[in-house]
Design a protein around this motif. Structure first.
Motif, PDB file in Angstrom:
ATOM      1  N   PHE A  16       2.176   4.095  -1.119  1.00 24.10           N
ATOM      2  CA  PHE A  16       0.889   4.276  -0.455  1.00 24.10           C
ATOM      3  C   PHE A  16      -0.200   3.435  -1.123  1.00 24.10           C
ATOM      4  O   PHE A  16      -1.342   3.423  -0.662  1.00 24.10           O
ATOM      5  CB  PHE A  16       0.501   5.751  -0.447  1.00 24.10           C
ATOM      6  CG  PHE A  16       1.452   6.610   0.356  1.00 24.10           C
ATOM      7  CD1 PHE A  16       1.584   6.419   1.725  1.00 24.10           C
ATOM      8  CD2 PHE A  16       2.222   7.588  -0.249  1.00 24.10           C
ATOM      9  CE1 PHE A  16       2.457   7.193   2.479  1.00 24.10           C
ATOM     10  CE2 PHE A  16       3.091   8.375   0.491  1.00 24.10           C
ATOM     11  CZ  PHE A  16       3.212   8.172   1.866  1.00 24.10           C
ATOM     12  N   ASN A  17       0.174   2.770  -2.209  1.00 24.66           N
ATOM     13  CA  ASN A  17      -0.695   1.818  -2.885  1.00 24.66           C
ATOM     14  C   ASN A  17       0.177   0.662  -3.359  1.00 24.66           C
ATOM     15  O   ASN A  17       1.396   0.778  -3.414  1.00 24.66           O
ATOM     16  CB  ASN A  17      -1.412   2.472  -4.077  1.00 24.66           C
ATOM     17  CG  ASN A  17      -2.388   3.547  -3.653  1.00 24.66           C
ATOM     18  OD1 ASN A  17      -3.483   3.262  -3.175  1.00 24.66           O
ATOM     19  ND2 ASN A  17      -2.000   4.814  -3.823  1.00 24.66           N
ATOM     20  N   GLY A  18      -0.434  -0.467  -3.678  1.00 19.59           N
ATOM     21  CA  GLY A  18       0.325  -1.625  -4.133  1.00 19.59           C
ATOM     22  C   GLY A  18       0.643  -2.591  -2.996  1.00 19.59           C
ATOM     23  O   GLY A  18       0.244  -2.377  -1.845  1.00 19.59           O
ATOM     24  N   PRO A  19       1.387  -3.675  -3.307  1.00 18.84           N
ATOM     25  CA  PRO A  19       1.638  -4.735  -2.315  1.00 18.84           C
ATOM     26  C   PRO A  19       2.391  -4.293  -1.071  1.00 18.84           C
ATOM     27  O   PRO A  19       2.334  -4.968  -0.047  1.00 18.84           O
ATOM     28  CB  PRO A  19       2.463  -5.754  -3.118  1.00 18.84           C
ATOM     29  CG  PRO A  19       2.181  -5.471  -4.547  1.00 18.84           C
ATOM     30  CD  PRO A  19       1.939  -4.001  -4.628  1.00 18.84           C
ATOM     31  N   SER A  20       3.122  -3.173  -1.140  1.00 18.35           N
ATOM     32  CA  SER A  20       3.905  -2.712   0.012  1.00 18.35           C
ATOM     33  C   SER A  20       3.332  -1.456   0.658  1.00 18.35           C
ATOM     34  O   SER A  20       4.010  -0.783   1.433  1.00 18.35           O
ATOM     35  CB  SER A  20       5.356  -2.453  -0.419  1.00 18.35           C
ATOM     36  OG  SER A  20       5.967  -3.631  -0.899  1.00 18.35           O
ATOM     37  N   LYS A  21       2.063  -1.164   0.368  1.00 18.19           N
ATOM     38  CA  LYS A  21       1.477   0.093   0.851  1.00 18.19           C
ATOM     39  C   LYS A  21       1.458   0.204   2.366  1.00 18.19           C
ATOM     40  O   LYS A  21       1.507   1.315   2.913  1.00 18.19           O
ATOM     41  CB  LYS A  21       0.066   0.264   0.312  1.00 18.19           C
ATOM     42  CG  LYS A  21      -0.932  -0.812   0.724  1.00 18.19           C
ATOM     43  CD  LYS A  21      -2.295  -0.539   0.112  1.00 18.19           C
ATOM     44  CE  LYS A  21      -3.301  -1.645   0.428  1.00 18.19           C
ATOM     45  NZ  LYS A  21      -2.987  -2.915  -0.270  1.00 18.19           N
TER      46      LYS A  21
END
Length: 391
Positions: A16-21
């Motif tokens: 839900f956070n970061g480059p793949s959120k």
């Protein structure tokens, strides 16, 4: 019965956070659109269905910690909507039993093989087609078009290796071999350079590149590939998150004046959300518009939700299938949720593809759809474009 008050609670660990959120957020939003409608309509015999989300950032260690929390929480009925091969493969041993706790995983957002094979397949129910199905379809279509030099760009982890292996096996079945391969590390951002990977693949002189990665890394690869003269078709599997990929490519294209969306193919494991002939598509669009589900509160990074996407549509269908299972479970709770799931027969989700589970089959759907970019959106790929790529 694992209820919290009047609710069924489903534990979801995802990025839900970061480059793949974008993947975790959109999968969650699609499911919540259906559950919002279901709960507003009275739920399942008065019992509402809610998702309890925890962020793992698409990293295995947090996914393990989140899973242990869900297993130890007696109010969580089951695990649902997990995102990613490197996370799912690491939590599989926990499903067999952790300090006396055992729960099933429903509909993970991954097409990898470990949860489809022993010793774990009895603990996981998959709704989506596998990466083997997706890559077999891509390899055969490109080989039939005369493009025999197939290379792969993939994430250096369980997800990427699963796709790499699936590509090799599909090629071997046609007496062909990989023309080249290049990898990148999980967590790569769109701002990162993929020029080294492009240079490696350029030396192999591919006719086509199959990408098995996340949307930020794959968009960076496509950008650098086109800038460096690698103009062959580039194909991505469904996990990439088509709309999130497209946003990045159109953004950089607007700055450079170049079209980075040409000659792209993305496989999907759900029909197009533009196909209004399908009842599920009409429902999905209506409920997404009506309820406009927000990202979970734990999404602290800036993110602009997508109006519609293949990922949220998959989440929507996951929720519809889950509701069917929960309805059966609620009728005879003493038989358990596994029993309820394994006796789902010809469930009509509204996509002209009935869902069936049984004790020997935990794979609900296996159809693969091919899409390409036209007029700023991913649309079904027609036969004319396949023919235009013929060599």
């Amino acid at each position: 019965m694992a209820w919290a008050g009047e609710n069924f609670l489903l534990g979801m660990s995802a990025a839900f956070n970061g480059p793949s959120k974008g993947l975790g957020v959109e999968l969650y939003r699609g499911s919540m659109a259906y559950f919002a409608f279901l709960n507003e309509s009275g739920g399942i015999n008065g019992h509402h269905v809610n998702i309890v989300p925890l962020d793992d950032g698409y990293q295995p260690d947090p996914a393990i910690e989140n899973t242990i929390k869900f297993l130890e929480d007696d109010d969580i009925l089951c695990l649902f909507n997990y995102v990613g091969t490197p996370t799912v493969t690491r939590i599989l041993p926990l499903l067999k039993g952790y300090k006396g706790h055992q729960k099933l995983l429903f509909f993970p957002f991954t097409g990898a093989e470990p949860q489809r094979q022993q010793p774990y397949r009895s603990y996981v129910f998959n709704l989506r087609a596998s990466y083997v199905d997706e890559l077999d379809g891509l390899v055969n279509r490109f080989l039939d078009s005369g493009r025999t030099r197939i290379a792969v760009f993939y994430q250096a982890d369980a997800y990427g290796r699963s796709g790499w292996d699936g590509t090799r096996k599909a090629l071997a079945a046609r007496n062909r071999f990989l023309a080249g391969e290049a990898t990148y590390r999980r967590g790569a951002r769109f701002e990162d350079s993929m020029k080294r990977q492009v240079d490696i693949l350029l030396r192999s002189k591919p006719d086509v590149v199959l990408s098995i990665g996340s949307y930020a890394a794959c968009a960076a690869f496509i950008r650098d590939a086109r800038d460096m003269g690698l103009d062959v078709p580039i194909a991505n599997v469904s996990f990439v998150g088509s709309e999130n990929l497209l946003v990045l490519l159109e953004k950089v294209g607007a700055k450079s004046g170049r079209d980075y969306t040409k000659n792209l193919v993305n496989t999907q494991i759900v029909p197009s959300y533009e196909d209004l002939s399908l009842p599920a598509v009409r429902e999905y669009r209506e409920y997404m518009d009506r309820y406009a589900p927000s990202p979970p509160p734990l999404t602290v990074e800036s993110y602009l939700p997508l109006k519609y996407s293949f990922t949220s549509f998959e989440g929507f269908l996951n929720a519809k299938a889950m509701a069917r299972i929960l309805a059966s479970y609620e009728e005879v709770p003493t038989s358990g949720i596994r029993w309820a799931a394994e006796f789902i027969r010809n469930a009509d989700l509204g996509i002209n593809a009935p869902v069936n589970f049984s004790p020997g089959n935990h794979q609900g759907l296996d159809k693969v759809y091919f899409t390409t970019v036209r007029d700023g959106k991913f649309v079904p790929l027609d036969e004319g474009l396949w023919q235009s790529w013929r060599k």
